[in-house]
Design an enzyme around this catalytic site. Structure first.
Site, PDB file in Angstrom:
ATOM      1  N   ALA A   1       0.863  -1.189   0.000  1.00 42.54           N
ATOM      2  CA  ALA A   1       0.000   0.000   0.000  1.00 42.54           C
ATOM      3  C   ALA A   1       0.896   1.233   0.000  1.00 42.54           C
ATOM      4  O   ALA A   1       1.750   1.390   0.877  1.00 42.54           O
ATOM      5  CB  ALA A   1      -0.902  -0.011   1.228  1.00 42.54           C
TER       6      ALA A   1
ATOM      7  N   VAL B   1       4.253  -1.212   3.530  1.00 37.94           N
ATOM      8  CA  VAL B   1       4.194   0.206   3.165  1.00 37.94           C
ATOM      9  C   VAL B   1       5.123   0.481   1.987  1.00 37.94           C
ATOM     10  O   VAL B   1       6.333   0.238   2.055  1.00 37.94           O
ATOM     11  CB  VAL B   1       4.578   1.100   4.363  1.00 37.94           C
ATOM     12  CG1 VAL B   1       4.527   2.577   3.950  1.00 37.94           C
ATOM     13  CG2 VAL B   1       3.647   0.842   5.542  1.00 37.94           C
ATOM     14  N   LYS B   2       4.540   0.990   0.933  1.00 30.84           N
ATOM     15  CA  LYS B   2       5.278   1.243  -0.308  1.00 30.84           C
ATOM     16  C   LYS B   2       5.781   2.687  -0.305  1.00 30.84           C
ATOM     17  O   LYS B   2       4.992   3.634  -0.191  1.00 30.84           O
ATOM     18  CB  LYS B   2       4.335   0.991  -1.487  1.00 30.84           C
ATOM     19  CG  LYS B   2       4.997   0.608  -2.786  1.00 30.84           C
ATOM     20  CD  LYS B   2       3.919   0.199  -3.789  1.00 30.84           C
ATOM     21  CE  LYS B   2       4.500  -0.230  -5.117  1.00 30.84           C
ATOM     22  NZ  LYS B   2       3.414  -0.512  -6.082  1.00 30.84           N
ATOM     23  N   VAL B   3       7.101   2.849  -0.425  1.00 37.48           N
ATOM     24  CA  VAL B   3       7.757   4.151  -0.290  1.00 37.48           C
ATOM     25  C   VAL B   3       8.672   4.376  -1.494  1.00 37.48           C
ATOM     26  O   VAL B   3       9.385   3.454  -1.910  1.00 37.48           O
ATOM     27  CB  VAL B   3       8.594   4.192   1.010  1.00 37.48           C
ATOM     28  CG1 VAL B   3       9.261   5.542   1.175  1.00 37.48           C
ATOM     29  CG2 VAL B   3       7.724   3.871   2.221  1.00 37.48           C
TER      30      VAL B   3
END
Length: 218
Positions: A60, A86-88
């Site tokens: 996400a 968590v996509k960064v």
């Protein structure tokens, strides 16, 4: 090699899951918008709906580009479900965020990676996954697979725990090439995933078997 599907479409996710080979899902703001999913509340609910279908990591993506915003958004996303990753983005603030998330036990996916240098920094920061974009690298007249192969070698040299997740998959060839060089994960639209099954000789052989069986029943 793990297979993720790159989509926000629930029906496509269900179809891939029904194949029995799906290990996770990746999404991004563009894929959400494509499905008409807008607004933080609706997007977060959609992530939770996906988590109910697939028992695997669901990436996400944060929208913020500043460190404080990334940390705030990332922690909220991670709280939605234990399987959320968590996509960064691979930016200076992104690497800082990954380091902080890693220290707190939050899983991360460093995205928009186009160089081995970015992949090294992501691994040093403790990213769970790093996502090199094969198709987009090819679009810039560079060899996406060659860069990914270099990443695989560098990670092996130093025993990094970060998994390489081949992204921006355009076709079956990309998936096979990733498997050849030892990529840990590929995330692909449904069509290339299903395309792995396709071969004209299989169709011809099956047609002949069925025809012979039919004759034998007479």
């Amino acid at each position: 090699m793990k297979f993720f599907i790159d989509t926000a479409n629930i029906e496509e996710i269900k179809e891939a899951e029904a194949m029995g080979i799906l290990d996770g899902v990746t999404t991004n703001p563009s894929l959400m918008a494509k499905e008409g999913i807008t607004g933080e509340e609706n997007v977060n609910k959609h992530y939770q709906d996906i988590c109910k279908i697939v028992d695997g990591h669901i990436s996400a993506e944060v929208i913020a580009t500043d460190l404080e915003g990334m940390l705030k958004e990332g922690k909220k996303l991670a709280s939605l479900h234990p399987n959320i990753v968590v996509k960064v983005p691979a930016t200076a603030n992104g690497i800082k965020a990954i380091k902080k998330f890693s220290a707190e036990g939050i899983k991360t996916n460093c995205t928009l990676v186009f160089s081995t240098g970015q992949a090294i920094l992501a691994a040093k920061a403790g990213a769970t996954y790093v996502s090199p974009f094969i198709g987009r690298i090819d679009d810039m007249n560079y060899d996406g697979l060659e860069i990914i192969e270099q990443m695989v070698q560098v990670y092996a040299n130093y025993n990094f725990d970060t998994e390489i997740l081949g992204a921006s998959i355009r076709n079956v060839k990309h998936i096979i090439e990733c498997a050849e060089v030892g990529v840990d994960v590929v995330t692909s639209p449904l069509k290339p995933l299903k395309g792995l099954l396709n071969h004209p000789l299989t169709d011809i052989g099956l047609e002949k078997f069925l025809a012979d069986h039919k004759k034998a029943q007479k």
